[in-house]
Enzyme design. Structure first.
Site, PDB file in Angstrom:
ATOM      1  N   ILE A 174     -86.761-159.968  17.459  1.00 32.79           N
ATOM      2  CA  ILE A 174     -86.905-161.355  17.890  1.00 32.79           C
ATOM      3  C   ILE A 174     -85.607-161.858  18.503  1.00 32.79           C
ATOM      4  O   ILE A 174     -85.614-162.552  19.523  1.00 32.79           O
ATOM      5  CB  ILE A 174     -87.344-162.238  16.708  1.00 32.79           C
ATOM      6  CG1 ILE A 174     -88.788-161.914  16.305  1.00 32.79           C
ATOM      7  CG2 ILE A 174     -87.211-163.718  17.053  1.00 32.79           C
ATOM      8  CD1 ILE A 174     -89.257-162.613  15.043  1.00 32.79           C
TER       9      ILE A 174
ATOM     10  N   GLY B 180     -81.360-161.545   9.680  1.00 33.48           N
ATOM     11  CA  GLY B 180     -82.011-161.469   8.374  1.00 33.48           C
ATOM     12  C   GLY B 180     -82.206-160.033   7.929  1.00 33.48           C
ATOM     13  O   GLY B 180     -82.260-159.109   8.748  1.00 33.48           O
ATOM     14  N   ILE B 181     -82.283-159.856   6.625  1.00 35.81           N
ATOM     15  CA  ILE B 181     -82.514-158.542   6.044  1.00 35.81           C
ATOM     16  C   ILE B 181     -83.613-158.645   4.996  1.00 35.81           C
ATOM     17  O   ILE B 181     -83.967-159.746   4.558  1.00 35.81           O
ATOM     18  CB  ILE B 181     -81.238-157.971   5.382  1.00 35.81           C
ATOM     19  CG1 ILE B 181     -80.775-158.873   4.224  1.00 35.81           C
ATOM     20  CG2 ILE B 181     -80.131-157.797   6.428  1.00 35.81           C
ATOM     21  CD1 ILE B 181     -79.646-158.294   3.392  1.00 35.81           C
TER      22      ILE B 181
ATOM     23  N   GLN C 299     -94.952-164.313  -0.627  1.00 37.82           N
ATOM     24  CA  GLN C 299     -95.474-162.968  -0.383  1.00 37.82           C
ATOM     25  C   GLN C 299     -95.144-162.089  -1.576  1.00 37.82           C
ATOM     26  O   GLN C 299     -94.017-162.092  -2.072  1.00 37.82           O
ATOM     27  CB  GLN C 299     -94.866-162.373   0.885  1.00 37.82           C
ATOM     28  CG  GLN C 299     -95.317-160.959   1.220  1.00 37.82           C
ATOM     29  CD  GLN C 299     -96.818-160.869   1.433  1.00 37.82           C
ATOM     30  OE1 GLN C 299     -97.572-160.595   0.490  1.00 37.82           O
ATOM     31  NE2 GLN C 299     -97.255-161.131   2.654  1.00 37.82           N
TER      32      GLN C 299
ATOM     33  N   GLN D 146     -91.625-160.198  -2.543  1.00 44.37           N
ATOM     34  CA  GLN D 146     -90.559-160.751  -1.704  1.00 44.37           C
ATOM     35  C   GLN D 146     -90.007-162.060  -2.285  1.00 44.37           C
ATOM     36  O   GLN D 146     -89.771-163.014  -1.539  1.00 44.37           O
ATOM     37  CB  GLN D 146     -91.072-161.015  -0.282  1.00 44.37           C
ATOM     38  CG  GLN D 146     -91.190-159.777   0.578  1.00 44.37           C
ATOM     39  CD  GLN D 146     -91.310-160.113   2.059  1.00 44.37           C
ATOM     40  OE1 GLN D 146     -91.899-161.114   2.456  1.00 44.37           O
ATOM     41  NE2 GLN D 146     -90.743-159.265   2.906  1.00 44.37           N
TER      42      GLN D 146
ATOM     43  N   TYR E   1     -86.722-162.782  -0.342  1.00 45.76           N
ATOM     44  CA  TYR E   1     -86.927-163.122   1.069  1.00 45.76           C
ATOM     45  C   TYR E   1     -87.656-164.461   1.220  1.00 45.76           C
ATOM     46  O   TYR E   1     -87.251-165.317   2.018  1.00 45.76           O
ATOM     47  CB  TYR E   1     -87.719-162.006   1.746  1.00 45.76           C
ATOM     48  CG  TYR E   1     -87.880-162.145   3.237  1.00 45.76           C
ATOM     49  CD1 TYR E   1     -86.879-161.713   4.109  1.00 45.76           C
ATOM     50  CD2 TYR E   1     -89.038-162.686   3.788  1.00 45.76           C
ATOM     51  CE1 TYR E   1     -87.026-161.820   5.474  1.00 45.76           C
ATOM     52  CE2 TYR E   1     -89.198-162.806   5.156  1.00 45.76           C
ATOM     53  CZ  TYR E   1     -88.191-162.364   5.998  1.00 45.76           C
ATOM     54  OH  TYR E   1     -88.335-162.488   7.355  1.00 45.76           O
TER      55      TYR E   1
ATOM     56  N   PRO F 291     -91.983-167.691  12.215  1.00 45.98           N
ATOM     57  CA  PRO F 291     -92.872-166.701  12.832  1.00 45.98           C
ATOM     58  C   PRO F 291     -93.831-166.108  11.801  1.00 45.98           C
ATOM     59  O   PRO F 291     -93.510-165.982  10.613  1.00 45.98           O
ATOM     60  CB  PRO F 291     -91.906-165.625  13.340  1.00 45.98           C
ATOM     61  CG  PRO F 291     -90.544-166.251  13.304  1.00 45.98           C
ATOM     62  CD  PRO F 291     -90.593-167.232  12.181  1.00 45.98           C
ATOM     63  N   GLY F 292     -94.997-165.730  12.295  1.00 41.38           N
ATOM     64  CA  GLY F 292     -95.880-164.894  11.502  1.00 41.38           C
ATOM     65  C   GLY F 292     -95.481-163.442  11.698  1.00 41.38           C
ATOM     66  O   GLY F 292     -94.301-163.134  11.921  1.00 41.38           O
ATOM     67  N   TYR F 293     -96.445-162.569  11.623  1.00 40.00           N
ATOM     68  CA  TYR F 293     -96.145-161.139  11.761  1.00 40.00           C
ATOM     69  C   TYR F 293     -96.037-160.781  13.248  1.00 40.00           C
ATOM     70  O   TYR F 293     -96.985-160.943  14.018  1.00 40.00           O
ATOM     71  CB  TYR F 293     -97.213-160.306  11.062  1.00 40.00           C
ATOM     72  CG  TYR F 293     -97.053-160.359   9.561  1.00 40.00           C
ATOM     73  CD1 TYR F 293     -96.312-159.397   8.885  1.00 40.00           C
ATOM     74  CD2 TYR F 293     -97.610-161.403   8.823  1.00 40.00           C
ATOM     75  CE1 TYR F 293     -96.135-159.453   7.505  1.00 40.00           C
ATOM     76  CE2 TYR F 293     -97.436-161.474   7.444  1.00 40.00           C
ATOM     77  CZ  TYR F 293     -96.697-160.494   6.799  1.00 40.00           C
ATOM     78  OH  TYR F 293     -96.513-160.564   5.442  1.00 40.00           O
TER      79      TYR F 293
END
Length: 240
Positions: A14, A84-85, A141, A144, A147, A177-179
């Site tokens: 992204i 991000g990670i 999720q 996660q 995250y 964002p989504g996937y």
């Protein structure tokens, strides 16, 4: 009018798409990255976009990195906090380091970059900060907790900082964002990915360029009346 923009995590996925879009808009773009020197060099050679390496989770490194960019390119008016990670795992198996690393980079990076650039934006009466959150920060999720907590924190951070910047002409927004068809999503097992796509009303993964278009609007003069907002770009997977 071209401005100086820093995109963290800007050499892949992204972030890479955002760099391309901002460059097309006439901005001087600097792509920050944290680790992959080979990929960063290839990106710079291909695009002509400057790359600079520092860890966004390191406060002093952000201050020094942004100061160096300003010295070389001029005042930074646009910051895209995209780095991000992931360190996925259920809480039962997650270590403190797994938790802390994600919080330090994903959420701490937003604070560190804002501390380095927000004061200058305030003084100049113009600035754009866009923080890249996540659909998983909105709805959670499994596996996660780190995250999702960091990304959810980004959405709160955005709303609070937006209130500080509004009267100074500095807008602060988030995109969730989504996937999206990035390397991170490509690492998801096919069987799991099929189930994810099945839950997306438009029936496909997003494209990085679609996120970049949202950033382009929020960083433009056309987006001047939008601040404290989270733009969900997820194909209808999560609506609220």
């Amino acid at each position: 009018m071209g401005r100086v923009a820093i995109v963290t995590g800007g050499t892949r996925g992204i972030g890479e798409a955002i760099c391309h879009r901002l460059k097309k808009q006439g901005h001087t773009v600097i792509a920050n990255y944290g680790g992959n020197d080979e990929k960063a060099k290839a990106f710079a050679d291909e695009t002509g976009i400057a790359v600079r390496k520092w860890d966004v989770g390191d406060h002093e490194a952000c201050l020094e990195g942004c100061a160096s960019v300003e010295e070389e390119f001029g005042p930074v008016d646009i910051v895209i906090n995209n780095a991000g990670i992931t360190r996925d795992g259920t809480l039962h198996k997650m270590t403190f380091d797994d938790w802390n690393d994600v919080m330090r980079v994903n959420l701490g990076g937003c604070f560190n970059m804002a501390k380095a650039t927000f004061p200058g934006m305030r003084e100049r009466k113009w600035g754009r900060i866009v923080n890249i959150g996540s659909i998983n920060g909105q709805m959670g999720q499994y596996g996660q907790v780190n995250y999702a907590a960091a990304k959810s924190g980004i959405h709160g951070f955005t709303k609070a900082l937006a209130q500080e910047g509004a009267k100074f002409g500095v807008t602060v927004n988030a995109i969730a964002p989504g996937y999206v068809d990035t390397d991170m999503v490509a690492a998801v097992p096919d069987a799991v990915l099929e189930k994810i796509v099945a839950k997306i009303p438009v029936g496909r993964l997003g494209h990085a360029e679609e996120i970049a278009r949202g950033v382009a609007f929020l960083t433009s003069d056309n987006g001047a009346f939008v601040t404290g907002s989270t733009m969900s770009i997820n194909g209808g997977q999560h609506m609220y």
